[in-house]
Design a protein around this motif. Sequence first.
Motif, mmCIF file in Angstrom:
data_model
loop_
_atom_site.group_PDB
_atom_site.id
_atom_site.type_symbol
_atom_site.label_atom_id
_atom_site.label_comp_id
_atom_site.label_asym_id
_atom_site.label_seq_id
_atom_site.Cartn_x
_atom_site.Cartn_y
_atom_site.Cartn_z
ATOM 1 N N ASN A 534 -4.301 -5.912 -5.868
ATOM 2 C CA ASN A 534 -3.490 -5.437 -4.742
ATOM 3 C C ASN A 534 -3.030 -6.588 -3.858
ATOM 4 O O ASN A 534 -1.871 -6.634 -3.424
ATOM 5 C CB ASN A 534 -4.287 -4.427 -3.910
ATOM 6 N N ILE A 535 -3.936 -7.530 -3.585
ATOM 7 C CA ILE A 535 -3.583 -8.688 -2.758
ATOM 8 C C ILE A 535 -2.451 -9.495 -3.415
ATOM 9 O O ILE A 535 -1.479 -9.896 -2.756
ATOM 10 C CB ILE A 535 -4.818 -9.577 -2.514
ATOM 11 N N LEU A 536 -2.573 -9.719 -4.702
ATOM 12 C CA LEU A 536 -1.545 -10.489 -5.408
ATOM 13 C C LEU A 536 -0.204 -9.754 -5.394
ATOM 14 O O LEU A 536 0.859 -10.385 -5.263
ATOM 15 C CB LEU A 536 -1.991 -10.763 -6.836
ATOM 16 N N ALA A 537 -0.257 -8.432 -5.500
ATOM 17 C CA ALA A 537 0.990 -7.646 -5.452
ATOM 18 C C ALA A 537 1.644 -7.750 -4.075
ATOM 19 O O ALA A 537 2.867 -7.911 -3.968
ATOM 20 C CB ALA A 537 0.702 -6.186 -5.800
ATOM 21 N N HIS A 538 0.809 -7.677 -3.010
ATOM 22 C CA HIS A 538 1.355 -7.811 -1.655
ATOM 23 C C HIS A 538 1.982 -9.188 -1.470
ATOM 24 O O HIS A 538 3.061 -9.320 -0.866
ATOM 25 C CB HIS A 538 0.254 -7.603 -0.612
ATOM 26 N N ALA A 539 1.308 -10.228 -1.969
ATOM 27 C CA ALA A 539 1.827 -11.588 -1.824
ATOM 28 C C ALA A 539 3.170 -11.727 -2.541
ATOM 29 O O ALA A 539 4.130 -12.293 -2.000
ATOM 30 C CB ALA A 539 0.821 -12.597 -2.383
ATOM 31 N N GLN A 540 3.240 -11.190 -3.752
ATOM 32 C CA GLN A 540 4.475 -11.278 -4.520
ATOM 33 C C GLN A 540 5.608 -10.543 -3.810
ATOM 34 O O GLN A 540 6.745 -11.034 -3.760
ATOM 35 C CB GLN A 540 4.250 -10.697 -5.920
ATOM 36 N N ASN A 541 5.300 -9.378 -3.240
ATOM 37 C CA ASN A 541 6.318 -8.609 -2.514
ATOM 38 C C ASN A 541 6.828 -9.360 -1.282
ATOM 39 O O ASN A 541 7.951 -9.120 -0.833
ATOM 40 C CB ASN A 541 5.745 -7.254 -2.083
ATOM 41 N N LEU A 542 5.990 -10.255 -0.762
ATOM 42 C CA LEU A 542 6.381 -11.038 0.409
ATOM 43 C C LEU A 542 6.902 -12.421 0.024
ATOM 44 O O LEU A 542 7.066 -13.298 0.875
ATOM 45 C CB LEU A 542 5.191 -11.165 1.367
ATOM 46 N N GLY A 543 7.166 -12.602 -1.261
ATOM 47 C CA GLY A 543 7.815 -13.817 -1.717
ATOM 48 C C GLY A 543 6.919 -15.008 -1.967
ATOM 49 O O GLY A 543 7.372 -16.153 -1.984
ATOM 50 N N ILE A 544 5.627 -14.766 -2.169
ATOM 51 C CA ILE A 544 4.682 -15.863 -2.406
ATOM 52 C C ILE A 544 4.190 -15.825 -3.851
ATOM 53 O O ILE A 544 3.719 -14.798 -4.331
ATOM 54 C CB ILE A 544 3.477 -15.776 -1.427
ATOM 55 N N ASP A 545 4.275 -16.948 -4.514
ATOM 56 C CA ASP A 545 3.814 -17.067 -5.895
ATOM 57 C C ASP A 545 2.307 -16.808 -5.966
ATOM 58 O O ASP A 545 1.524 -17.318 -5.153
ATOM 59 C CB ASP A 545 4.117 -18.487 -6.393
ATOM 60 N N ASN A 546 1.905 -15.996 -6.944
ATOM 61 C CA ASN A 546 0.484 -15.643 -7.091
ATOM 62 C C ASN A 546 -0.412 -16.855 -7.297
ATOM 63 O O ASN A 546 -1.614 -16.819 -6.995
ATOM 64 C CB ASN A 546 0.302 -14.661 -8.248
ATOM 65 N N ALA A 547 0.151 -17.948 -7.826
ATOM 66 C CA ALA A 547 -0.648 -19.153 -8.053
ATOM 67 C C ALA A 547 -1.149 -19.753 -6.746
ATOM 68 O O ALA A 547 -2.109 -20.550 -6.751
ATOM 69 C CB ALA A 547 0.175 -20.187 -8.816
ATOM 70 N N ARG A 548 -0.550 -19.353 -5.622
ATOM 71 C CA ARG A 548 -0.944 -19.898 -4.321
ATOM 72 C C ARG A 548 -2.038 -19.060 -3.645
ATOM 73 O O ARG A 548 -2.467 -19.380 -2.537
ATOM 74 C CB ARG A 548 0.277 -20.015 -3.404
ATOM 75 N N ILE A 549 -2.468 -17.980 -4.295
ATOM 76 C CA ILE A 549 -3.583 -17.167 -3.781
ATOM 77 C C ILE A 549 -4.756 -17.375 -4.727
ATOM 78 O O ILE A 549 -4.681 -17.057 -5.916
ATOM 79 C CB ILE A 549 -3.225 -15.663 -3.713
ATOM 80 N N ILE A 550 -5.845 -17.904 -4.200
ATOM 81 C CA ILE A 550 -7.014 -18.248 -5.020
ATOM 82 C C ILE A 550 -8.225 -17.474 -4.493
ATOM 83 O O ILE A 550 -8.358 -17.265 -3.278
ATOM 84 C CB ILE A 550 -7.277 -19.762 -4.963
ATOM 85 N N PHE A 551 -9.073 -17.032 -5.398
ATOM 86 C CA PHE A 551 -10.218 -16.203 -5.013
ATOM 87 C C PHE A 551 -11.539 -16.906 -5.315
ATOM 88 O O PHE A 551 -11.732 -17.431 -6.414
ATOM 89 C CB PHE A 551 -10.170 -14.858 -5.739
ATOM 90 N N ALA A 552 -12.427 -16.877 -4.327
ATOM 91 C CA ALA A 552 -13.791 -17.386 -4.506
ATOM 92 C C ALA A 552 -14.711 -16.220 -4.834
ATOM 93 O O ALA A 552 -14.472 -15.089 -4.414
ATOM 94 C CB ALA A 552 -14.255 -18.077 -3.233
ATOM 95 N N ALA A 553 -15.769 -16.499 -5.546
ATOM 96 C CA ALA A 553 -16.775 -15.482 -5.845
ATOM 97 C C ALA A 553 -17.878 -15.522 -4.789
ATOM 98 O O ALA A 553 -18.129 -16.560 -4.170
ATOM 99 C CB ALA A 553 -17.368 -15.732 -7.223
ATOM 100 N N LYS A 554 -18.524 -14.370 -4.571
ATOM 101 C CA LYS A 554 -19.689 -14.345 -3.683
ATOM 102 C C LYS A 554 -20.762 -15.266 -4.250
ATOM 103 O O LYS A 554 -20.884 -15.422 -5.470
ATOM 104 C CB LYS A 554 -20.233 -12.918 -3.556
#
Length: 689
Positions: A534-554
């Motif tokens: 969902n986060i990646l979809a929101h970012a893409q809809n706002l014009g941000i490449d998914n490669a710029r969103i990175i996820f850390a694990a707990k």
Amino acid sequence: MKSFEQALQYHQQGKIQEAQAIYLALIKKHPNHADSWHLAGLTFLQNQSPSLAIKYIEKALIFSPNNTDYLINLSQAQKNADQLQKAFISLQKVTRLSPKHPQAWNNLGNLYQQQEQHIQAINCYKKATQLDANYANSFFNLSLSLNQLGQIDSAINACEKSLRLQANNAQTWSFLAELLVKSGQTGNAKAMLNQALQYFPQNPHLLCAMASIIEDEGFLDHALSLYQKALNQDEENGWALTQILYLKRSIASWSELATLFQQFIQGLQHQRPYLSPFSFLTESGSPLQQKMAGELFCQQWKPVVQPKIIKPKPHNQIRVGYVSADFYQHPTAYLAVNLFESHDRQHFKIYGYSNSRDDQSEIRGRVIKAFDEFVDIRKMSTNEICQRIIEDEIDILVDLKGHTLEAKTEIFARKPAPIQVNYLGYPGTIGQFMDYIIGDKFVTPIEEQANFSEQIVQLKDSYQINDIKRPIPSVLQSRQELGLPENALILGCFNNSWKITPETFRLWMEILKQLPQTVLWLMDRHPKTSFKQNILAHAQNLGIDNARIIFAAKAPLAHYLSYYHQMDLMLETLPYNGHTMASDALWMGCPVLSYSGDTFCSRVGASLLHAVGLSKELHCHSEQAYLQKAIELGTNPQTLQKIRRYLEQNRHQLTLFNSKKTTAEIEQAYRLMMQRLQQQQQPQPIIIQ
């Protein structure tokens, strides 16, 4: 009488008004007809008019003073009219006239249960079930009282007997599931609820019970669908509504949030129960609405019998009790452990009342060792816990949970200590039962006293206690090991996902647009859900490449803290700031950019930044200022490096991490609370200079 038979027929068909009209007409013709008086009274009872019911049934008893059916219905009307003592007298007369009348014993048990006299209630229910071994409702009532006394296994046994006798009662299925979960038999509870939902596929209580178990298993999308199904069946189901809001935010499913928020506000206005104030903190409600939510939520624990006023006993030390379900690997334990350790033992004796699970962790061992007396209350009833607190002669009882998960608000409702304090675990007013809330000039401004049910206590700098012994990881991971680009500026936020609002996320995406050399680093706390997608979809809809969103694990604490070594700037959330996460970042030298709102939880960042001397550099008062400051810092990485060096070099001198100073200020507040109590003064705001 033919008309009386007609009235009975209407009554049995549920045509209450038609039956009542005939009974009243018969009374005019036959004023000595006891059954007409009695049944007319019963119709008033069924129409929620207990005072009229009492009037008519008492008239019937003039003609038939020992009629046990009349007396039982009279007692129910008296109970509904809050004439409890008279209801007791009526039922006790029935048990004298007919000692083998199971309904009388069951109803007498209900009265004792309402008065929270559960031992007496249990005796009555056992008598009823001995007289009638098929009395399903009395077995269920017995399970309720056994649960209140902490006798979970016996409560399960009684509830199972009720279910065998009456399998078509959804409430019994739901309560049995609750008992099984409480006893650690979650698998059995889930299997049982699956069976129950075959009988009652649309029952909102069963759907919510199943959703709660699935939520705890981490499958939030599935849990959300069940809560939504429950709300469709019962639009006034406050628990379902608040869990839908919470879960939708947790997985970043942001559709219909505005509609759900309006439903919550309407629920507040209509006084609907079980609307969780905690879920409301993330919404755009006002401080006064948050107070209303707390007051309404607390109604479920308001005691039937007014608690006795507990007067302080003379001691050489002030006795302080801390109540929490978080004395294990939990942010509250990591923050507060040094408070417990740092208390001045010459003047204070410290008690811990824990309904936490025992995870055998190092932090739990440290917490237990920090208390003078540590009491595990998990298997104790509410009455037993309160009695233990009274016997311990606690002067000040501190709630470290508020309206968060596994809180023990029902204890504070009984007022087992002369002074009760809301601190640390819940960033807002409780709504009832508390005398004071500990904050500071940022989170609890004195001019906003009207928005708090408690009297405000302001510490000098930040309200947040911290652990000066927090680990500083010796092993640091490289960017490559963490999946981060080597040459990018790392903007990040490890706050709980439900704190990320669509508005905050849009602001972050605008920052990324303005700073093309940056990436956003978030924590995926819910890997079994659609959060990441969902986060990646929101970012893409706002014009941000998914490669710029990175996820850390707990990760474990030291491992997680090391993440901040690679984060260049932490971006705060609004309206619910990071609390422990923000102080973790500052401890590790990571700058935190924050902006404030109108509520306690939206001003924590301002409090923390003030306490590390970085208000001017990193605290903003508007979205626009926040955006501009982020861009300014992002284009001047040397400024971020300068702030990092300042935080790392001064870590042990910063006020935020001076736990001895914060503890001393809290103790000064405790002394002033006691002084006012001993002078028989009402609680008043306290400002620590």
